[in-house]
Scaffold this active site. Structure first.
Site, PDB file in Angstrom:
ATOM      1  N   ASP A   1      12.214  -7.471   0.074  1.00  0.00           N
ATOM      2  CA  ASP A   1      13.528  -8.604  -0.143  1.00  0.00           C
ATOM      3  C   ASP A   1      12.618  -9.692  -0.467  1.00  0.00           C
ATOM      4  O   ASP A   1      13.601 -10.849   0.232  1.00  0.00           O
ATOM      5  CB  ASP A   1      14.000  -8.378   1.102  1.00  0.00           C
TER       6      ASP A   1
ATOM      7  N   SER B   1       7.632  -9.169  11.753  1.00  0.00           N
ATOM      8  CA  SER B   1       8.530  -7.838  11.304  1.00  0.00           C
ATOM      9  C   SER B   1       7.911  -7.005  10.443  1.00  0.00           C
ATOM     10  O   SER B   1       7.986  -6.090   9.426  1.00  0.00           O
ATOM     11  CB  SER B   1       9.059  -8.569  10.384  1.00  0.00           C
TER      12      SER B   1
ATOM     13  N   HIS C   1       9.009  -9.311   2.618  1.00  0.00           N
ATOM     14  CA  HIS C   1       8.234  -7.722   2.904  1.00  0.00           C
ATOM     15  C   HIS C   1       8.059  -7.235   1.875  1.00  0.00           C
ATOM     16  O   HIS C   1       8.716  -7.935   0.771  1.00  0.00           O
ATOM     17  CB  HIS C   1       9.594  -7.606   4.069  1.00  0.00           C
TER      18      HIS C   1
END
Length: 387
Positions: free
Chosen positions: A348, A40, A351
């Site tokens: 978040d 990610s 991240h």
């Protein structure tokens, strides 16, 4: 939820200034494309497309406010805006690296000649066949590093034609292998497995990364950037799930010491193995991108970089000391979003914000005269390479 005893362990490194030298250059002195593998931290839309292909429920991290800094909002990036790979592409004068998986069935090979991204949010380095017998199940995707490499091999004839042309294409590309491996550890640790048990995965993860690098070199790769892991002990999610009175916190940053030690263990072993690959392939440039120390600069001096709301609290999420509630994910209707994301490091809880990625990218890949990675005799923070 993980108990406090499950979150254990890293010696802190100082930020090192090193010289990036002897990069390969072609034509106008720049790489002609970026090829990316990872999770990610680099995914520019592959998980989003995988969800569309499988008609599965949309992950909250694929919904607004993710990608809110882009005109078309949710882009599949796990941030409010650009990632490190996006800033790197801009510095190299290349288009933002598109995801391999496309709505048009991968009929986008002309675009891929300037870059293609195989990274998938949630991906692990190790295959499910290695993780599942250890009780580790990936709830997001089975697009492990091996799967991503297989996609790359399958796509080459359409991108570059015959083997000779493809070796040239790969040799002219800047190849990012990672960051990858973080999820191999995230899933078991955040689900309550003791760090001492998870540590046995580290050599397996590193060997998988090295095996991938060796395959890419065999295919013609000449310049590879291999990032290490971030200091996960500074992650708002880890601080929420693993924090307790029994844990040791870094007095300067508030980060969990044992978790950062775990990340450093991975990074040390990775660097040792990369040196071995360099020794075997002196004609190949293999650069270790020190994500850990580039990020620690921010955690140690957040106000210096404009993060006036601190380094540890998440911008998007739920309630709690670190604005993280394991039952409320950013992207869900019940989640809250801060008013000034650029003043936060964490987006978040896992991240980072676009602002944080911008600083890390600059610390890794920039100097006042730095225009591209293929410039010679340029310096950066935490980027070390073979000579």
């Amino acid at each position: 939820m993980a108990s406090s005893s499950s979150c254990s362990s890293s010696v802190s490194f100082g930020v090192i200034l090193v010289w990036l030298m002897s990069c390969f250059s072609y034509g106008n002195g720049c790489y002609t494309s970026i090829i990316s593998f990872g999770d990610s931290l680099a995914d520019t839309g592959n998980l989003k497309q995988l969800g569309s292909i499988s008609n599965r429920e949309v992950f909250p991290l694929l919904l607004p406010p993710y990608g809110e800094n882009f005109l078309n909002q949710s882009t599949g990036r796990c941030s409010n805006g650009r990632l490190i790979i996006d800033f790197l592409a801009e510095r190299l004068g290349l288009p933002l690296t598109p995801p391999f998986l496309q709505d048009n069935g991968n009929n986008n090979m002309v675009t891929f000649k300037q870059g293609v991204n195989f990274a998938v949010a949630g991906a692990t380095a190790l295959d499910p066949s290695v993780l599942e017998p250890r009780g580790i199940v990936n709830p997001m995707t089975n697009a492990s590093l091996g799967v991503q490499l297989a996609w790359f091999k399958q796509s080459l004839p359409s991108i570059c034609g015959n083997e000779s042309n493809c070796r040239d294409f790969i040799g002219r590309s800047l190849i990012l292998v990672g960051e990858i491996g973080g999820n191999d550890y995230n899933y078991p640790i955040l689900w309550g497995q003791p760090i001492e048990e998870v540590e046995v995965l580290v050599p397996l993860v590193v060997d998988t990364i090295i095996s991938t690098i060796n395959e890419l070199i065999g295919m013609g790769a000449k310049t590879l950037v291999v990032p290490g892991n971030f200091p996960v002990g500074c992650s708002a999610s880890y601080l929420t799930v693993c924090g307790s009175q029994n844990e040791e916190y870094d007095p300067k940053t508030g980060c969990l010491v044992r978790l950062n030690q775990f990340a450093e263990y991975h990074n040390k072993l990775l660097q040792t193995k990369l040196k071995q690959v360099r020794d075997l392939h002196p004609d190949v440039n293999i650069f270790y991108a020190d994500y850990y120390n580039a990020a620690m600069e921010i955690y140690r001096f957040p106000y210096k970089y404009g993060f006036t709301n601190g380094a540890l609290k998440a911008c998007c999420g739920g309630e709690g000391r670190y604005n993280v509630d394991p039952t409320v994910q950013c992207g869900e209707v019940s989640a809250t979003v801060c008013d000034e994301p650029d003043t936060h490091v964490s987006w978040d809880g896992i991240h980072l914000t676009e602002a944080a990625y911008r600083v890390i990218s600059k610390n890794l890949f920039s100097t006042p005269q730095f225009n591209s990675l293929c410039s010679t005799s340029t310096s950066g923070v935490g980027l070390s390479g073979s000579l």
